[in-house]
Structures are given as structure tokens and as C-alpha cells.
Design a protein around this motif. Structure first.
Motif, PDB file in Angstrom:
ATOM      1  N   ASN A 222       5.412 -30.322  18.009  1.00  0.00           N
ATOM      2  CA  ASN A 222       4.535 -30.490  17.231  1.00  0.00           C
ATOM      3  C   ASN A 222       4.198 -29.808  16.197  1.00  0.00           C
ATOM      4  O   ASN A 222       2.938 -29.423  15.762  1.00  0.00           O
ATOM      5  CB  ASN A 222       3.378 -30.949  18.223  1.00  0.00           C
ATOM      6  CG  ASN A 222       3.542 -32.037  19.307  1.00  0.00           C
ATOM      7  OD1 ASN A 222       4.288 -32.857  19.117  1.00  0.00           O
ATOM      8  ND2 ASN A 222       3.073 -31.749  20.119  1.00  0.00           N
ATOM      9  N   ARG A 223       5.123 -29.202  15.371  1.00  0.00           N
ATOM     10  CA  ARG A 223       4.820 -28.508  14.226  1.00  0.00           C
ATOM     11  C   ARG A 223       4.254 -26.946  14.581  1.00  0.00           C
ATOM     12  O   ARG A 223       3.605 -26.302  13.803  1.00  0.00           O
ATOM     13  CB  ARG A 223       4.376 -28.990  13.203  1.00  0.00           C
ATOM     14  CG  ARG A 223       5.070 -30.267  12.371  1.00  0.00           C
ATOM     15  CD  ARG A 223       4.102 -30.993  11.486  1.00  0.00           C
ATOM     16  NE  ARG A 223       4.041 -30.034  10.290  1.00  0.00           N
ATOM     17  CZ  ARG A 223       5.027 -29.783   9.409  1.00  0.00           C
ATOM     18  NH1 ARG A 223       6.155 -30.311   9.351  1.00  0.00           N
ATOM     19  NH2 ARG A 223       4.625 -28.939   8.583  1.00  0.00           N
ATOM     20  N   SER A 224       4.320 -26.724  16.043  1.00  0.00           N
ATOM     21  CA  SER A 224       3.635 -25.248  16.561  1.00  0.00           C
ATOM     22  C   SER A 224       4.197 -24.233  15.741  1.00  0.00           C
ATOM     23  O   SER A 224       3.656 -23.131  15.549  1.00  0.00           O
ATOM     24  CB  SER A 224       3.556 -25.217  17.834  1.00  0.00           C
ATOM     25  OG  SER A 224       4.691 -25.464  18.481  1.00  0.00           O
ATOM     26  N   TYR A 226       4.915 -23.862  12.794  1.00  0.00           N
ATOM     27  CA  TYR A 226       4.269 -23.418  11.395  1.00  0.00           C
ATOM     28  C   TYR A 226       2.647 -23.266  11.538  1.00  0.00           C
ATOM     29  O   TYR A 226       1.946 -22.910  10.625  1.00  0.00           O
ATOM     30  CB  TYR A 226       4.350 -24.680  10.378  1.00  0.00           C
ATOM     31  CG  TYR A 226       5.797 -25.071  10.409  1.00  0.00           C
ATOM     32  CD1 TYR A 226       6.689 -24.384   9.964  1.00  0.00           C
ATOM     33  CD2 TYR A 226       6.124 -26.237  10.962  1.00  0.00           C
ATOM     34  CE1 TYR A 226       8.126 -24.706   9.860  1.00  0.00           C
ATOM     35  CE2 TYR A 226       7.544 -26.884  10.831  1.00  0.00           C
ATOM     36  CZ  TYR A 226       8.326 -25.863  10.253  1.00  0.00           C
ATOM     37  OH  TYR A 226       9.880 -26.149  10.297  1.00  0.00           O
ATOM     38  N   ARG A 227       2.146 -23.085  12.894  1.00  0.00           N
ATOM     39  CA  ARG A 227       0.908 -22.600  13.058  1.00  0.00           C
ATOM     40  C   ARG A 227       0.957 -21.057  13.390  1.00  0.00           C
ATOM     41  O   ARG A 227       1.349 -21.008  14.669  1.00  0.00           O
ATOM     42  CB  ARG A 227       0.197 -23.615  13.788  1.00  0.00           C
ATOM     43  CG  ARG A 227      -0.340 -24.769  13.536  1.00  0.00           C
ATOM     44  CD  ARG A 227      -1.255 -25.541  14.300  1.00  0.00           C
ATOM     45  NE  ARG A 227      -0.642 -25.780  15.478  1.00  0.00           N
ATOM     46  CZ  ARG A 227       0.067 -27.009  15.845  1.00  0.00           C
ATOM     47  NH1 ARG A 227       0.218 -27.798  14.925  1.00  0.00           N
ATOM     48  NH2 ARG A 227       0.379 -27.386  17.038  1.00  0.00           N
TER      49      ARG A 227
END
Ligand code: ADP
Length: 404
Positions: A222-224, A226-227
Motif C-alpha cells: 500500500n505505497r508504504s 513512499y511514506r
């Protein structure tokens, strides 16, 4: 390749048989070898075909020795105009402009040299040999020790753009450790940008493993990724801008400028496209830093920047490192890498063929190396930046009677 494209551009203009050729930063996109080839071609056009060439450039190492006349502009004004060596002597009080001049001229200026100002590597070698004692060959080198934890690991990675195409990443393996500034150098088209895009999860290798902070890329759900983990700034930073003011750009990604290690508050009401190259780079970086990355990937961050803007970027990268950020940079700017990298890597044929701390790395290379390294070879060991050369010359002291 980029160099071939630029020669093709030049050929397409030359069929019109111009008497005057105007070139706007023709070498900005080229690797050092392609840039030297291109400049040698210009030299022949001028001497063999008598074509007058007017060129705007930031990358001055090879261009200044070639030109008959050097004009320096600052804030819309012409502040110097004449033979290069004379212009450089006039600019002694302008370190901001001098820092972009060829290494030999900078060394001469830093050491308050006398006589005519050297411009080429060969003239710089003469200046060192004839003016300085040169008994001390090296500076004490602090051994660089990287952290034990890896920020990014490539293990035997293979990638190709199409099924029939050739492997662009061809068994690529390397490790970047936490909190280091790691520069990847290499020729145009060798696959550096492809490697960076694969590291950012934008391209999927067909074989091999990429890990970021010990975890495989595909396990970041879940795009983690990019966090608060990884961010990449592309080569063309304008592609990052979507709004009509810097303020809107930063609001959009909830960037807090008070947390930045530099100040862009004076740019807030400007259109991103109206900013200078250096300001665009810092604004795009501010957007990318909004996600609080621990690993920052930068593709050619000094492309088209003048020497002052480059120094600014180097300062920013050092501050980010102090804050614990790991920075991976793809660049063909050897002078920039020599000053700011903890380690450098040479990319060739889809893989990394050598790595090392800058002093050792650039002293080993003959072509992909800094002008200072070429200028001091044989007199000093491991000198790769102007600072190294200035320190060594000062340490050795001037010859009482310089040889003529
Ligand atoms: P570098 O960053 O070292 O200049 P790149 O990674 O941009 O090199 O390119 C490596 C090779 O991959 C080049 O031969 C280039 O032509 C090719 N390439 C890059 N992008 C694409 C693409 N989208 N499709 C097909 N080939 C590509």
C-alpha cells in the motif's frame, strides 16, 4: 547516446552552413568523455571552417581554455570581458564566480599565484611543478567507516525494457549503507537512471532482489515505501511541478518549510517555472522531502546548475545527512561527487564495477576523474578536490626561486 544525439543536433545545423553558431549549454547532458569529444568538435569547426561560436556554459573546465574571449554576466550585466586568463585575474574578488572556473585557474587564485593564470590541466601541472617544493605527497586521510546497517541492497538484479531487448541491469549488485552519500557515476546510457527507478519500485526487475532498510521492495504494501521511507527526485525536476505558485506546490504535499535545512520562503509567490535552475531543484526537493524520506534518490541534481547553486546543493545534502538521511545520487559531475560523496561507484555495462571513497576512487580512474586529480598526479597522491590541492601546495611551500 546523449553525446551522439548532441553531435547529430550539431550536424543538422551545420548543413545550413552557418557563419555563426550560438550554443546554449550544449554539454549539460553529456558525460565527461562525450563532453570532451563534443568540445573537440567545436574546436575543429572554429579552426578548420572559421565558424564563430558563441556558447553559454556553466561547465567551464574544458571550455574556458578553448575560447578566445570570455564574457561573464551577473544579474543581467556584463561584468568582465576579455582573454580568459585576464578575465579570471580580474575576478579575484568574486569567489562565487571563480568557483566555477577551471581547476588550474582556481588553484592559482586560491594560492594568490603570480604570472599568467593557468587554464588547462597541463598549465596547472606546470604551475605546481615550477612553483612548489612538492616533497610532501599526501594529506593524512581519515579512514571512512560506513554504518553496519544497509539502507539499500541490490543483489544480482537483471532488468530489460522489452522481452527482445538487451539487459540494461545485468547482474547489478551493490549496497548503500545508512547515512551515507553515495554517488553513482558512469557514461550516458549505461543504465544509472534505470537502476534508480528500479530502486524506487518504478521498474520491476525480472530477476534478483532489491531491499530497502532490510525489507524487500515487494513487501512494502500500500505505497508504504513512499511514506517516511524512500523518495526520488527525477532528472527533469519540472515534471514535479503541477501548480502555479511555489506556495501551492508545497501546500499540496503538506510540506513545512520551517523543517527544511534551507530557506525558500522568498520564493513562495513565484511560479515554479520562473525560478532559476538551482531554485527549481530546491523547491522540487522540498516537495519530495515532505514525505520525510530516510532514503533519498537524486538523478543528476546538478544538471544545468552554476557553481554557486551546486555549492548550495552540497550544503543541503550534508545537512540532510546530519539529520540521518541516506542519499543516493546518479551524476556525471565528477567534481561534485568528489566534494560531496562518502563513497562513489562506477557504473558500466549494467553493473557497478568499482566503488571507493572519493580520494581513492578518483585517484584510480584516468578518464572519470577530477581535473585536480589529473593535474596533481605524479606530484601528490590522492588529491582530488581543489581543497586537497591548495592544502598540499601550501604544506609544501613555494620554491624560493620558481623554475622558469
Ligand atoms: P543513464 O542514466 O546511465 O544515462 P539510462 O538508465 O537512462 O542510462 O538508460 C540505459 C539504457 O536503457 C539506454 O540504452 C536507454 O536507451 C535505454 N532506455 C532507457 N529508458 C528506456 C525506455 N523507457 N524504453 C526502452 N529503453 C530505454
Amino acid at each position: 547516446s546523449g553525446g551522439q544525439k548532441q553531435l547529430l543536433n550539431l550536424a543538422s545545423i551545420l548543413v545550413m552552413q552557418p557563419e555563426l553558431l550560438i550554443l546554449d549549454e550544449p554539454t549539460a547532458q553529456l558525460d565527461p568523455i562525450a563532453a570532451a569529444d563534443f568540445i573537440a568538435t567545436l574546436r575543429r569547426l572554429c579552426s578548420d571552417l572559421s565558424i564563430t561560436i558563441i556558447m553559454a556554459e556553466h561547465r567551464l573546465e574544458d571550455v574556458v581554455p578553448l575560447c578566445d574571449k570570455l564574457l561573464v554576466m551577473d544579474k543581467g550585466q556584463l561584468i568582465a570581458n576579455g582573454k580568459p586568463s585576464e578575465v579570471i585575474s580580474e575576478l579575484k574578488e568574486r569567489p562565487d564566480i571563480l568557483c566555477g572556473m577551471p581547476a588550474a585557474a582556481r588553484l592559482y587564485a586560491e594560492l594568490s599565484g603570480s604570472g599568467s593564470c593557468p587554464l588547462t590541466v597541463r598549465e596547472g601541472r606546470d604551475f605546481i611543478e615550477k612553483g612548489y617544493n612538492n616533497t610532501t605527497r599526501g594529506l593524512p586521510q581519515a579512514l571512512y567507516e560506513h554504518s553496519d546497517s544497509a539502507a539499500m541492497e541490490f543483489s544480482d538484479v537483471f532488468f530489460r525494457y522489452s522481452r527482445e531487448g538487451k539487459d540494461i541491469l545485468d547482474g547489478l549488485s551493490f549496497t548503500v549503507y545508512e547515512k551515507e552519500i553515495f554517488c553513482i557515476l558512469g557514461g550516458n546510457g549505461s543504465g544509472k537512471t534505470t537502476a534508480l527507478s528500479a530502486a524506487a519500485g518504478l521498474l520491476k526487475p525480472y530477476s534478483g532482489r532489491i531491499k530497502v532498510f532490510g525489507k524487500r521492495l515487494k513487501d512494502y504494501k500500500n505505497r508504504s515505501l513512499y511514506r517516511e521511507c524512500l523518495a526520488m527526485l527525477p532528472q527533469d525536476v519540472q515534471t514535479v511541478f503541477l501548480k502555479s505558485t511555489v506556495r501551492q506546490e508545497l501546500d499540496e504535499c503538506h510540506a513545512d518549510i520551517s523543517e527544511l535545512p534551507y530557506d525558500i520562503s522568498h520564493l513562495m509567490d513565484k511560479h515554479p517555472y520562473d525560478l532559476s535552475g538551482g531554485e527549481q531543484q530546491l523547491t522540487a526537493l522540498a516537495k519530495v522531502l515532505a514525505s520525510k524520506p530516510k532514503l533519498l534518490l537524486l538523478d543528476e541534481p546538478t544538471k544545468g546548475l552554476d557553481a554557486g547553486a551546486k555549492l548550495n546543493i552540497i550544503g543541503v545534502l550534508r545537512k540532510l545527512k546530519e539529520k540521518g538521511v541516506t542519499v543516493v545520487i546518479v551524476t556525471h559531475d565528477v567534481e561534485f561527487a568528489a566534494v560531496c560523496a562518502d563513497r562513489c561507484a562506477m557504473f558500466f555495462g549494467g553493473r557497478i564495477v568499482s566503488t571507493g571513497a572519493p580520494n581513492e576512487f578518483f585517484s584510480r580512474n584516468s578518464f572519470y576523474t577530477t581535473a585536480v586529480s589529473r593535474m596533481t598526479r605524479g606530484y601528490y597522491d590522492n588529491a582530488v578536490t581543489i581543497d586537497d590541492a591548495v592544502k598540499l601546495c601550501s604544506l609544501n611551500g613555494r620554491k624560493e626561486k620558481p623554475c622558469s
